[in-house]
Design an enzyme around this catalytic site. Structure first.
Site, PDB file in Angstrom:
ATOM      1  NE  ARG A 237      -4.173  -1.424  -0.174  1.00 55.14           N
ATOM      2  CZ  ARG A 237      -4.229  -2.372  -1.097  1.00 55.14           C
ATOM      3  NH1 ARG A 237      -3.192  -2.588  -1.894  1.00 55.14           N
ATOM      4  NH2 ARG A 237      -5.310  -3.117  -1.230  1.00 55.14           N
ATOM      5  CG  HIS A 285      -2.305   0.076  -7.390  1.00 54.32           C
ATOM      6  ND1 HIS A 285      -2.759   0.872  -6.368  1.00 54.32           N
ATOM      7  CD2 HIS A 285      -2.497  -1.207  -6.969  1.00 54.32           C
ATOM      8  CE1 HIS A 285      -3.214   0.114  -5.376  1.00 54.32           C
ATOM      9  NE2 HIS A 285      -3.066  -1.155  -5.724  1.00 54.32           N
TER      10      HIS A 285
END
Length: 322
Positions: A237, A285
């Protein structure tokens, strides 16, 4: 609950940044007799029993009086808690073999790229330089340290060991994995940081992990190994990393290189110095994209098991937000 009553519960699909069409198509195929609706659609909010979400718009789950379960469409759940109006119902993560393998592929790819000097060779190719006198360490001379030993971290550890790497791991709670030297908790963290040449973070974003990948952590790593200074790979994250500290650690030689798939702000702003730093590899991502065809069957299985009164799998602890 009768089968007829169970099937009457609608699924609300609440996402941002994704085309919902493929998800609606897969739900229609797999959730026979159960309607899937979108937040801006025309439906009776009392009929919604389940919400499948990814970065849902704040408030999109409000006023659903019969909502029974929230299902995250990604491995993490921090996006769920960004909504200040999140209802007080159980939240589960969906873990699937497809999602796990995608993450393992990414981790192995990036570990090998750093281990086999991929960035150096790409630079030499761009400059038409033939240089072959640098020693290449064997995999068994290199240790990969994995932060986060859940399903994703455990699978990546196994595959890296199969290639020949030494693997260590750290988790918040004690975990035992065959062939992996494990550490846990605050007491084990400092010792863990002295073990590895390449660090891979697969940590969720929680109050405890926010900003963890920072100078205070980097300064505790060992200074030299077969690859020089340590390498950092973050596919967990973005909120767990301090990007200014990463850049400073690279410039000071505390880190030799990094791969980042996640960022504090996404999309990564075009003026971020990370884009052009010579020791940074960026992916958007993309480490483990959620596949509707792979995840929807797992979601339906979870819903049907819940309706049979079975224990929820991958239930999120709200106090830890994971």
């Amino acid at each position: 609950m009768s089968e007829k009553a169970a099937k009457s519960g609608k699924i609300l699909l609440a996402t941002s940044g994704w085309d919902p069409a493929i998800w609606i198509e897969n739900f229609a195929d797999k959730a026979k007799g159960r309607e899937t609706v979108l937040p801006d659609g025309d439906f009776n909010r009392e009929d919604v029993h389940y919400a499948a979400v990814w970065k849902q718009q704040p408030g999109s789950l409000k006023d659903l009086p019969n909502l029974k379960l929230i299902i995250s469409l990604g491995a993490g759940v921090d996006h769920v808690f960004h909504d200040p109006f999140i209802p007080d119902v159980p939240i589960v993560r969906i873990i699937s073999p497809d999602l796990t393998m995608r993450m393992t592929e990414y981790v192995v790819w990036q570990v090998l790229d750093h281990h086999r000097l991929g960035r150096r060779y790409r630079q030499q190719q761009s400059e038409k330089i033939w240089h072959e006198d640098r020693r290449q360490p064997a995999a068994n001379e290199v240790t990969v340290g994995i932060l986060g030993l859940g399903v994703l971290g455990s699978d990546a550890a196994e595959k890296l060991m199969n290639i020949g790497f030494n693997v260590t791991g750290w988790s918040r709670r004690e975990r035992q994995l065959d062939g992996v030297t494990t550490y846990h908790g605050a007491d084990g963290f400092k010792a863990f940081l002295k073990t590895a040449d390449i660090f891979v973070s697969l940590l969720p974003l929680t109050p405890d992990t926010k900003g963890l990948l920072s100078m205070s952590m980097f300064a505790q790593m060992k200074e030299e190994g077969p690859l020089g200074a340590p390498v950092l790979i973050n596919a967990g994250r973005g909120g767990s990393q301090n990007e200014a500290d990463i850049l400073a650690a690279l410039d000071r030689g505390i880190l030799s290189a990094v791969t980042l798939d996640v960022f504090q702000q996404e999309p990564l702003p075009t003026d971020s110095p990370l884009w052009t730093h010579p020791k940074v590899t960026i992916t958007p991502h993309a480490a483990a994209a959620s596949s509707a065809s792979a995840l929807v069957p797992a979601i339906i299985q979870q819903i049907e098991a819940f309706e049979r009164g079975e224990v929820l799998q991958n239930l999120v602890d709200r106090s830890n937000q994971y």
